[in-house]
Design a protein around this motif. Structure first.
Motif, mmCIF file in Angstrom:
data_model
loop_
_atom_site.group_PDB
_atom_site.id
_atom_site.type_symbol
_atom_site.label_atom_id
_atom_site.label_comp_id
_atom_site.label_asym_id
_atom_site.label_seq_id
_atom_site.Cartn_x
_atom_site.Cartn_y
_atom_site.Cartn_z
ATOM 1 N N VAL A 131 -2.498 -5.728 -10.681
ATOM 2 C CA VAL A 131 -2.222 -4.373 -11.156
ATOM 3 C C VAL A 131 -1.332 -3.618 -10.178
ATOM 4 C CG1 VAL A 131 -3.253 -2.147 -11.755
ATOM 5 C CG2 VAL A 131 -4.363 -4.265 -12.458
ATOM 6 N N MET A 132 -1.628 -3.741 -8.894
ATOM 7 C CA MET A 132 -0.816 -3.068 -7.879
ATOM 8 C C MET A 132 -0.169 -4.085 -6.956
ATOM 9 S SD MET A 132 -2.770 0.468 -6.829
ATOM 10 C CE MET A 132 -1.216 1.133 -6.177
ATOM 11 N N HIS A 133 0.924 -3.661 -6.342
ATOM 12 C CA HIS A 133 1.658 -4.492 -5.393
ATOM 13 C C HIS A 133 2.088 -3.609 -4.228
ATOM 14 C CE1 HIS A 133 1.909 -7.628 -8.483
ATOM 15 N NE2 HIS A 133 2.185 -6.646 -9.318
ATOM 16 N N GLY A 134 2.510 -4.235 -3.155
ATOM 17 C CA GLY A 134 2.999 -3.474 -2.022
ATOM 18 C C GLY A 134 4.387 -2.931 -2.296
ATOM 19 N N VAL A 135 4.828 -1.993 -1.471
ATOM 20 C CA VAL A 135 6.183 -1.466 -1.608
ATOM 21 C C VAL A 135 7.187 -2.392 -0.931
ATOM 22 C CG1 VAL A 135 5.414 0.924 -1.814
ATOM 23 C CG2 VAL A 135 5.907 -0.009 0.454
ATOM 24 N N SER A 136 6.681 -3.311 -0.111
ATOM 25 C CA SER A 136 7.508 -4.356 0.483
ATOM 26 C C SER A 136 6.588 -5.538 0.814
ATOM 27 C CB SER A 136 8.217 -3.851 1.754
ATOM 28 O OG SER A 136 7.287 -3.661 2.803
ATOM 29 N N GLU A 137 7.136 -6.573 1.383
ATOM 30 C CA GLU A 137 6.352 -7.768 1.664
ATOM 31 C C GLU A 137 5.208 -7.512 2.634
ATOM 32 O OE1 GLU A 137 6.370 -11.038 0.540
ATOM 33 O OE2 GLU A 137 7.541 -10.092 -1.054
ATOM 34 N N ASP A 138 5.400 -6.609 3.586
ATOM 35 C CA ASP A 138 4.353 -6.391 4.585
ATOM 36 C C ASP A 138 3.867 -4.942 4.659
ATOM 37 O OD1 ASP A 138 6.527 -5.179 5.712
ATOM 38 O OD2 ASP A 138 6.496 -6.339 7.571
ATOM 39 N N ARG A 139 4.213 -4.133 3.640
ATOM 40 C CA ARG A 139 3.788 -2.738 3.636
ATOM 41 C C ARG A 139 3.272 -2.345 2.261
ATOM 42 N NH1 ARG A 139 6.865 1.966 3.138
ATOM 43 N NH2 ARG A 139 8.725 0.676 3.125
ATOM 44 N N PHE A 140 2.025 -1.848 2.213
ATOM 45 C CA PHE A 140 1.440 -1.454 0.927
ATOM 46 C C PHE A 140 1.882 -0.048 0.520
ATOM 47 C CE2 PHE A 140 -1.861 0.236 -1.865
ATOM 48 C CZ PHE A 140 -1.904 -0.768 -2.833
ATOM 49 N N GLY A 141 2.000 0.856 1.474
ATOM 50 C CA GLY A 141 2.500 2.190 1.162
ATOM 51 C C GLY A 141 1.475 3.138 0.569
ATOM 52 N N LEU A 142 0.306 3.226 1.198
ATOM 53 C CA LEU A 142 -0.752 4.103 0.686
ATOM 54 C C LEU A 142 -0.290 5.544 0.532
ATOM 55 C CD1 LEU A 142 -4.029 3.087 2.578
ATOM 56 C CD2 LEU A 142 -3.570 2.874 0.123
ATOM 57 N N ASN A 143 0.496 6.023 1.470
ATOM 58 C CA ASN A 143 0.878 7.425 1.490
ATOM 59 C C ASN A 143 2.224 7.701 0.832
ATOM 60 O OD1 ASN A 143 -1.481 8.106 2.950
ATOM 61 N ND2 ASN A 143 -0.501 7.489 4.858
ATOM 62 N N GLU A 144 2.770 6.711 0.165
ATOM 63 C CA GLU A 144 4.045 6.908 -0.519
ATOM 64 C C GLU A 144 3.811 7.372 -1.953
ATOM 65 O OE1 GLU A 144 7.121 4.104 -0.074
ATOM 66 O OE2 GLU A 144 6.510 3.473 1.940
#
Length: 225
Positions: free
Chosen positions: A53-66
């Motif tokens: 359902v969800m993916h990171g914003v990049s390969e090594d960053r999930f981006g909780l605060n984005e």
């Protein structure tokens, strides 16, 4: 309204992933920015990563605060409430939604699924604005419509909060009662973009509610969203 068999099926099957897909699924441990977050948040990240359902914003960053775009959230919502999605669809009523869009083209089938289910009618008849960020008040409306509560929201007395747009006051008032993740002690800040972290909590709300959004159509006029 229909009982939530569809959401229960989603939670139990994990979208019927193949062994290879499961093996390649990332976990919270793969994202450097999640190293120091609390165990509860990591567990939620792992849950929704495992279901695709969800993916990171990049390969090594999930981006909780984005922030999160309307296109990305459209895909997440359509999957979670189990709408029928034609993944081969190549055209949209919205002129700003194109399969040839290198950034948001992937979301076309999901946006159309939401439109056909009357969860959205765009910001204008021919415009969905896929690149704009989802705001707090938009989130409340998306959630209520996807669960079939649009009519109830229209009949709900609007919240007394100057940070919420007039068109969304009834929806925000009802959503704040139904969904714990949307409850706030201060101003709702309706036009402020949401952060990806809130989506983790929103998904929990959507999957424990009594009713599902398999058929959220209403006979009343659909608000632009």
């Amino acid at each position: 309204m229909m009982l939530s068999f569809c959401l229960a099926m989603f939670l139990s099957t994990g979208q019927n992933k193949s062994h290879a897909e499961v093996s390649n699924t990332k976990t919270s441990a793969d994202f450097k920015d999640l190293k120091d977050v609390d165990a509860k948040t990591k567990a939620l990240v792992d849950k929704w990563l495992s279901k695709g359902v969800m993916h990171g914003v990049s390969e090594d960053r999930f981006g909780l605060n984005e922030t999160i775009s309307r296109a990305e959230f459209a895909k997440i919502l359509a999957i979670v409430v189990r709408l029928k999605v034609d993944t081969l669809l190549k055209t949209s009523r919205f002129k700003d939604v194109s399969v040839n869009d290198s950034v948001y083209g992937y979301a076309l089938p999901y946006i159309e699924a939401l439109r056909k289910a009357e969860v959205t009618d765009g910001v204008e008849f021919y415009s969905f604005d896929p690149g704009s960020m989802v705001t707090n008040e938009q989130l409340a409306i998306f959630m209520l419509r996807s669960m079939g509560y649009d009519r109830e929201a229209r009949e709900t007395s609007g919240i007394t909060d100057e940070t919420v747009s007039n068109y969304a006051k009834g929806h925000v008032a009802l959503a704040s009662k139904l969904f714990p993740s949307l409850i706030t002690d201060g101003p709702y800040m309706g036009t402020t973009p949401i952060q990806r972290q809130i989506i983790l909590l929103v998904l929990e709300d959507l999957t424990v509610t009594t009713y599902c959004g398999c058929s959220p159509k209403e006979t009343t006029q659909t608000l632009k969203l």
